[in-house]
Design an enzyme around this catalytic site. Sequence first.
Site, PDB file in Angstrom:
ATOM      1  N   HIS A   1      -1.444   0.370 -11.988  1.00 48.26           N
ATOM      2  CA  HIS A   1      -2.354   0.745 -10.899  1.00 48.26           C
ATOM      3  C   HIS A   1      -3.623  -0.079 -11.015  1.00 48.26           C
ATOM      4  CE1 HIS A   1      -4.835   3.252  -8.252  1.00 48.26           C
ATOM      5  NE2 HIS A   1      -3.686   3.718  -7.781  1.00 48.26           N
TER       6      HIS A   1
ATOM      7  N   HIS B   1       0.837  -1.205   0.000  1.00 49.84           N
ATOM      8  CA  HIS B   1       0.000   0.000   0.000  1.00 49.84           C
ATOM      9  C   HIS B   1       0.877   1.262   0.000  1.00 49.84           C
ATOM     10  CE1 HIS B   1      -3.303   2.585   0.539  1.00 49.84           C
ATOM     11  NE2 HIS B   1      -3.738   2.236   1.735  1.00 49.84           N
TER      12      HIS B   1
ATOM     13  N   ASP C   1       3.583   7.054  -7.269  1.00 47.32           N
ATOM     14  CA  ASP C   1       4.787   6.673  -6.513  1.00 47.32           C
ATOM     15  C   ASP C   1       6.060   6.798  -7.326  1.00 47.32           C
ATOM     16  OD1 ASP C   1       3.538   6.090  -4.140  1.00 47.32           O
ATOM     17  OD2 ASP C   1       2.990   4.080  -4.795  1.00 47.32           O
TER      18      ASP C   1
HETATM   19  N1  ACO Z   1       5.953  -3.723 -14.051  1.00 52.31           N
HETATM   20  C1  ACO Z   1       5.943  -4.640 -15.019  1.00 52.31           C
HETATM   21  N2  ACO Z   1       4.823  -5.241 -15.475  1.00 52.31           N
HETATM   22  C2  ACO Z   1       3.663  -4.875 -14.919  1.00 52.31           C
HETATM   23  C3  ACO Z   1       3.607  -3.911 -13.900  1.00 52.31           C
HETATM   24  C4  ACO Z   1       4.809  -3.323 -13.479  1.00 52.31           C
HETATM   25  N3  ACO Z   1       4.818  -2.394 -12.511  1.00 52.31           N
HETATM   26  N4  ACO Z   1       2.323  -3.758 -13.514  1.00 52.31           N
HETATM   27  C5  ACO Z   1       1.608  -4.606 -14.263  1.00 52.31           C
HETATM   28  N5  ACO Z   1       2.412  -5.282 -15.113  1.00 52.31           N
HETATM   29  C6  ACO Z   1       2.027  -6.263 -16.099  1.00 52.31           C
HETATM   30  C7  ACO Z   1       1.381  -7.481 -15.414  1.00 52.31           C
HETATM   31  O1  ACO Z   1       2.375  -8.424 -15.073  1.00 52.31           O
HETATM   32  C8  ACO Z   1       0.461  -7.962 -16.481  1.00 52.31           C
HETATM   33  O2  ACO Z   1       1.230  -8.654 -17.448  1.00 52.31           O
HETATM   34  P1  ACO Z   1       0.640  -9.964 -18.242  1.00 52.31           P
HETATM   35  O3  ACO Z   1      -0.451  -9.427 -19.093  1.00 52.31           O
HETATM   36  O4  ACO Z   1       1.820 -10.459 -18.997  1.00 52.31           O
HETATM   37  O5  ACO Z   1       0.158 -10.906 -17.173  1.00 52.31           O
HETATM   38  C9  ACO Z   1      -0.045  -6.692 -17.141  1.00 52.31           C
HETATM   39  O6  ACO Z   1       0.975  -5.724 -16.903  1.00 52.31           O
HETATM   40  C10 ACO Z   1      -1.367  -6.175 -16.622  1.00 52.31           C
HETATM   41  O7  ACO Z   1      -1.244  -5.845 -15.260  1.00 52.31           O
HETATM   42  P2  ACO Z   1      -2.357  -6.198 -14.207  1.00 52.31           P
HETATM   43  O8  ACO Z   1      -2.051  -7.554 -13.665  1.00 52.31           O
HETATM   44  O9  ACO Z   1      -3.724  -6.033 -14.772  1.00 52.31           O
HETATM   45  O10 ACO Z   1      -2.140  -5.104 -13.087  1.00 52.31           O
HETATM   46  P3  ACO Z   1      -2.898  -5.113 -11.696  1.00 52.31           P
HETATM   47  O11 ACO Z   1      -4.031  -4.167 -11.773  1.00 52.31           O
HETATM   48  O12 ACO Z   1      -3.233  -6.482 -11.235  1.00 52.31           O
HETATM   49  O13 ACO Z   1      -1.769  -4.612 -10.712  1.00 52.31           O
HETATM   50  C11 ACO Z   1      -0.384  -3.203  -9.440  1.00 52.31           C
HETATM   51  C12 ACO Z   1      -1.642  -3.292 -10.302  1.00 52.31           C
HETATM   52  C13 ACO Z   1      -0.503  -4.189  -8.242  1.00 52.31           C
HETATM   53  C14 ACO Z   1      -0.289  -1.786  -8.884  1.00 52.31           C
HETATM   54  C15 ACO Z   1       0.839  -3.549 -10.302  1.00 52.31           C
HETATM   55  O14 ACO Z   1       0.835  -2.715 -11.428  1.00 52.31           O
HETATM   56  C16 ACO Z   1       2.152  -3.419  -9.547  1.00 52.31           C
HETATM   57  O15 ACO Z   1       2.529  -4.327  -8.813  1.00 52.31           O
HETATM   58  N6  ACO Z   1       2.876  -2.280  -9.720  1.00 52.31           N
HETATM   59  C17 ACO Z   1       4.140  -2.045  -9.059  1.00 52.31           C
HETATM   60  C18 ACO Z   1       3.929  -1.604  -7.611  1.00 52.31           C
HETATM   61  C19 ACO Z   1       3.461  -0.170  -7.500  1.00 52.31           C
HETATM   62  O16 ACO Z   1       3.976   0.739  -8.161  1.00 52.31           O
HETATM   63  N7  ACO Z   1       2.473   0.033  -6.610  1.00 52.31           N
HETATM   64  C20 ACO Z   1       1.943   1.366  -6.334  1.00 52.31           C
HETATM   65  C21 ACO Z   1       0.533   1.506  -6.819  1.00 52.31           C
HETATM   66  S1  ACO Z   1      -0.013   3.182  -6.583  1.00 52.31           S
HETATM   67  C22 ACO Z   1      -0.398   3.315  -4.961  1.00 52.31           C
HETATM   68  O17 ACO Z   1      -0.676   2.358  -4.265  1.00 52.31           O
HETATM   69  C23 ACO Z   1      -0.360   4.705  -4.330  1.00 52.31           C
END
Ligand code: ACO
Length: 379
Positions: free
Chosen positions: A260, A221, A314
């Site tokens: 996100h 988070h 972030d």
């Molecule tokens: N880096 C690389 N690949 C990514 C990233 C990332 N940061 N985020 C998503 N992807 C990829 C997924 O692996 C997925 O790939 P696939 O199609 O080959 O399986 C595709 O992009 C689609 O992503 P989703 O799974 O739909 O993303 P989801 O909504 O489940 O996840 C999340 C969102 C958890 C925030 C994710 O993007 C992540 O872990 N990001 C990095 C952590 C981060 O920056 N968190 C802060 C969020 S903002 C906040 O809380 C204030």
Amino acid sequence: MDANTVFKGLEGVIVSETKVGFVDGEAGRLVYRGFNIEELVQHSSYEEVSFLLINGHLPTASELKSYRDVIMKSSSLPSEVIDLIWAHSNKYPTSLLRTAVSLLGANDTRADHITDSDQKEIGVELVGKVPALVSSIRRAAEGGKYVKPSPDLSLAGNMLYQSTGKKPDKSSERIMDVCLMLHADHGSNASTFSSLVTISSLSDIYSALTSAIGTLKGPLHGGANEMALKLIMEVGKPENVEEVIGGKLEKKEKIMGFGHRVYKVYDPRARILKGFAREVTARNGKGQLFDTAQKIEDVMISKLGTKGIFPNVDFYSGMVYDSLGFHPDMFTSLFAASRTSGWVARSLEYVSDNKLFRPRSSYVGERGPLAYIPIEKRN
Ligand code: ACO
């Protein structure tokens, strides 16, 4: 869908109605009480935004003055909390912040048998107190003495002043103010939900905030900006980006500060912060950090933009906080300082039409009845 369908993480479940704020993930809009975040950042201040979130309308000049007066008074900390912070100055800031808010509640007799008007009065005081706690935690960690807030500074200005003992320049005060506005509220996220669960038992607002801070502390988070900054530093310079980021993506690693749950387009907060990150890094001789980040953004969007992966808030906030002199350990506490307005606004809104949270779990364990085995016969 049967009665035992489990919605893991409550995903897709609507738990309340709210008029406080709205996140439009498809259009990339963040709205506080009907106002676009871009409009507020351009014309407003954190105190005004906080008033708006909690009271539902923009303040008149006299309402804003009274609100600022309460915040100013509240950002002077009581001696028992100052003692706590200085006695534990080597502790992890977010843990210390959670404990300090809890101590404030234990020492406030209004919280023992709380009334509706007390909830609001204390909530507004906390809008001033939590940033002062965060600043004092930084000040203590850096070996300084407690600094009293200065009446000629805004809440943002006092955050920097109480952190360092030096009055900030106008530009740093403005950037801090923008960071506070951008993080003040963001939908029904985990920490906000925690605060609602706590307030729904008609507990006091100190307890609601203690729950929220405990939830924000988790790396899923509040912790991503610290990791995003580390990543940008690890990459080091724009020429390294293709190789390092390409390598991580090949290994299916997540790049911190991208993607996100709600935004599937560019996070509006990241767009605003990026401009400030460019300005503040240039001013502090850290331009290479920004150039590296820009290149990471370009590479990520070219590879994953079609999947809806863009920078989130972030990615740029860590760089801005770093340039304002905050150690990465402080980043989650800074988040808590501004999110206090959203937690208070939503807790007050929820409790005004309260329903105790009481979800169910689907029992998948042994139904028995099993025969009880005395302890001496168990092996
Ligand atoms: N880096 C690389 N690949 C990514 C990233 C990332 N940061 N985020 C998503 N992807 C990829 C997924 O692996 C997925 O790939 P696939 O199609 O080959 O399986 C595709 O992009 C689609 O992503 P989703 O799974 O739909 O993303 P989801 O909504 O489940 O996840 C999340 C969102 C958890 C925030 C994710 O993007 C992540 O872990 N990001 C990095 C952590 C981060 O920056 N968190 C802060 C969020 S903002 C906040 O809380 C204030």
